[in-house]
Design a protein around this motif. Sequence first.
Motif, short mmCIF file in Angstrom:
data_model
loop_
_atom_site.label_atom_id
_atom_site.label_comp_id
_atom_site.label_asym_id
_atom_site.label_seq_id
_atom_site.Cartn_x
_atom_site.Cartn_y
_atom_site.Cartn_z
N SER A 188 -8.15 6.23 6.78
CA SER A 188 -8.36 4.90 6.23
C SER A 188 -7.87 3.79 7.15
CB SER A 188 -7.64 4.77 4.88
OG SER A 188 -6.24 4.89 5.05
N ALA A 239 0.84 -1.20 0.00
CA ALA A 239 0.00 0.00 0.00
C ALA A 239 0.87 1.25 0.00
CB ALA A 239 -0.92 0.00 1.22
N SER A 268 -3.05 5.02 2.90
CA SER A 268 -4.07 4.83 1.87
C SER A 268 -4.91 3.58 2.07
CB SER A 268 -3.42 4.78 0.48
OG SER A 268 -2.48 3.72 0.41
N GLU A 269 -4.38 2.57 2.77
CA GLU A 269 -5.10 1.30 2.86
C GLU A 269 -4.77 0.58 4.16
OE1 GLU A 269 -6.01 -2.48 -0.13
OE2 GLU A 269 -4.76 -0.82 -0.76
#
Length: 835
Positions: free
Chosen positions: A651, A513, A584-585
Amino acid sequence: MASDGTATKVGHGLAKVLGIKLHYRNPQGLDDVSRGESVYSVSSADSYVEQEPSTWEWIRSVIPSGRGLVHWAYHLFPFVHWIGRYNVQWLYGDLVAGITVGCVVVPQSMAYARLAELAPEYGLYSSFMGVLVYWFFATSKDITIGPVAVMSTVTGNVVNRVKETHPEFDGNVVASSLAVISGVVIVSIGLVRAGWLVDFISLAAISAFMTGSAINIAVGQVPALMGITGFSNREATYKVFINILKHLGSSKRDAATGLTALTFLYLIRYACNLAARRMPHRSKLFFFLSTLRTAFIILLYTLISFLVNRNHRAKSERLFAILGDVPRGFKHAAVPTLNTTIIKAYAADIPVSIIVLLIEHIAIAKSFGRVNNYTIDASQELVAIGVTNLLGPFLGAYPATGSFSRTAIKSKAGVRTPFAGVVTAVLVLLAIYALPAVFFYIPNSALSAVIIHAVGDLITPPNTVYQFWRINPIEVIIFFLGVIVTIFSSIENGIYATVSVSAAVLLYRVVKAQGRFMGKVKVRSAVGDQFKNEEKRYRDIPLDTKANEDSARIIFLPLEHNDGSNPQIEPQSPYPGIFIYRFSEGYNYPNANHYLDYMVQTIFKQTRRTNAHSYPKLGDRPWNDPGPKPGREEEYSDRPTLKAIILDFSSVNNVDITSVQNLIDVRNQLDKYASPDKVDWHLACINNRWTKRALASAGFGFPTPSGDSSRWKPIFSVAEIGGKSSAAAAAEYCEHEEGLKKQLTRDEEGGFRRKSAADAGDVVAKDDGASSDTSDFKQTIASSKAYGPTTKVAAVHGLNRPLFHVDLTSALQSAVANIERKAGDEPRRVGTKLS
């Protein structure tokens, strides 16, 4: 209270003996709320100290309460939720759908039993138990449980493999035992409400499995369709296809019945669909005609077979292969055989059997639930499948699951409730007891035509594959991989291949990620050439006016435009030496190193050491930090020093020990890099209390203790709990808005004027003759929450964690304010906007 104090003293003493640091990252041992930060002193504000979640709180959340157990038991039988409201209209819809499905399931189930290497009656037993038991536990009105082509093929493969090593076990004994074991596992998963496990199987894997299986089954039925013998149709699909071509010249009379039956099945469907499009008002009639095509073809070719073979009942005299004797009633009802010998014989096939039972049923149930506007409970559906496969073998059934073709028919037939399954069960029961004599003459080739026709709908059409490519090309590669493995190996290996590769891709995405560095951009909302002002109305506002400036707001975009934003817009650096970094993830142990390595590497490239002479001699430098080349020191002097890092946790839901420890290591690394200064860490958009607790335990959320005696200047986000911006005020505003407009209109007509546009409730009369209505309305408005002058605010996040922020804007404001304070400047005024 005394006992609590004693327990605390004992606990502290034990911690001291064991060397446990209760004040980790808090060497002064000060209270969290007063660790050097400014006192929160807004006179009209309520303070708020966030309490950390406790282990006991977590235990209580996961252990079911008595009420939770009652709720679980109540939802274990969903039919009790709607059976009391059952009515005649529902009964009519269920009768039509149940009879329609019954006409299809009888011939299909006998055909699928042949795929399972069993006698045709076992397909009828499985169909009967599937539709009879399912409605008690169903959360889908459309699903029809029974024999399906793919599961029947897998069962047949298991039966053949067991017979090779244990010929003493009959096929029905192996199939019934497999059903019971699979049922036990599946019902256990459902009872503990772990249906979410099915979500790990991607749509690409399911589509590949269905397509590859359909091709495998269709090719395997061609020999029976053509009357070709001399080789096994259980080999790999490509081998079966080659053998068909080799033996094509040895086709028998079966080809005449098989090919014509298959042709008529497609012609009838095509004709009915065409007629329905040309005569929409009769579409329902043509739908039922199309649905009954399977039963019609079987009856037609049974009649032909009877006329041809009625004088040739002996197997050697028959002109083409027919089904033969089908016993009346449940002749094979018995307790399933379960022992270690038989279970060990097929133990390796249990996982693939469970996967097939799960993914086919859940995928169909979810699909039709979305189409018909209801939501299924995946865990409850697993209970339904498990109980069906647990009870079915006592009557001779083999593994059964949801059928795509029969579910589609049931849905289009207008089914109203799961009770339609009982109607289908009655029809199957009649077939078991009343029609065995008719079944004798059914041609095997006609049954093969039915199977090929049914599985043809399982093949993923090219347009769907193209849409997959548009969405995610990698998953299309997984799709074709699954299909190819199924064709050149087996259905079982195709399933394992797609599931394994899908899981590997998921893990790779998690591990690799990519974090994003964010920059700020000033934006305005616009419709056409109109900009939205602070009053949330669109007006023509020139770009260079103060009104337009006031309507702007700050957003944060990736500096590298990875989100597809307009590359002509260049996000600005938040502030010299401040970096905003977004996970982001998720942020857990698989991707922690990848995230932070990239972050540190980028920071080193864009900043310089605070103390350029921290290494007086060349030999003092680490081997991996050569520093600037001689004569090029000025290239580094233009870079800012590192001052603060803002982490966007929007996130991230959970963190773990590894990921937090990596953050601690990076913090220590960057503190040395910025020495003698300390790097401020601001964390925004944290969504989980346990994540806050973990980060706070590692020393995040408040300033790092240092020798600086000046007080910390936190900036807290506050929200109104009374006044114009509160939720209660919004509701009251809507209630009074219309009355206010009417009253203002009457006031203007009667000579009144508004004192201020900003105070909607302040209406002033020109003379003393104001009406009593106006006075009463003024009092109502003045005392309301929406227009009242009193406004009270409260901190959104706890005062004990001043570096946990509600959003990136407040985090940046706090970081900038404290950097300027450290520099000895008076912090600039930070409001709702950043320049």
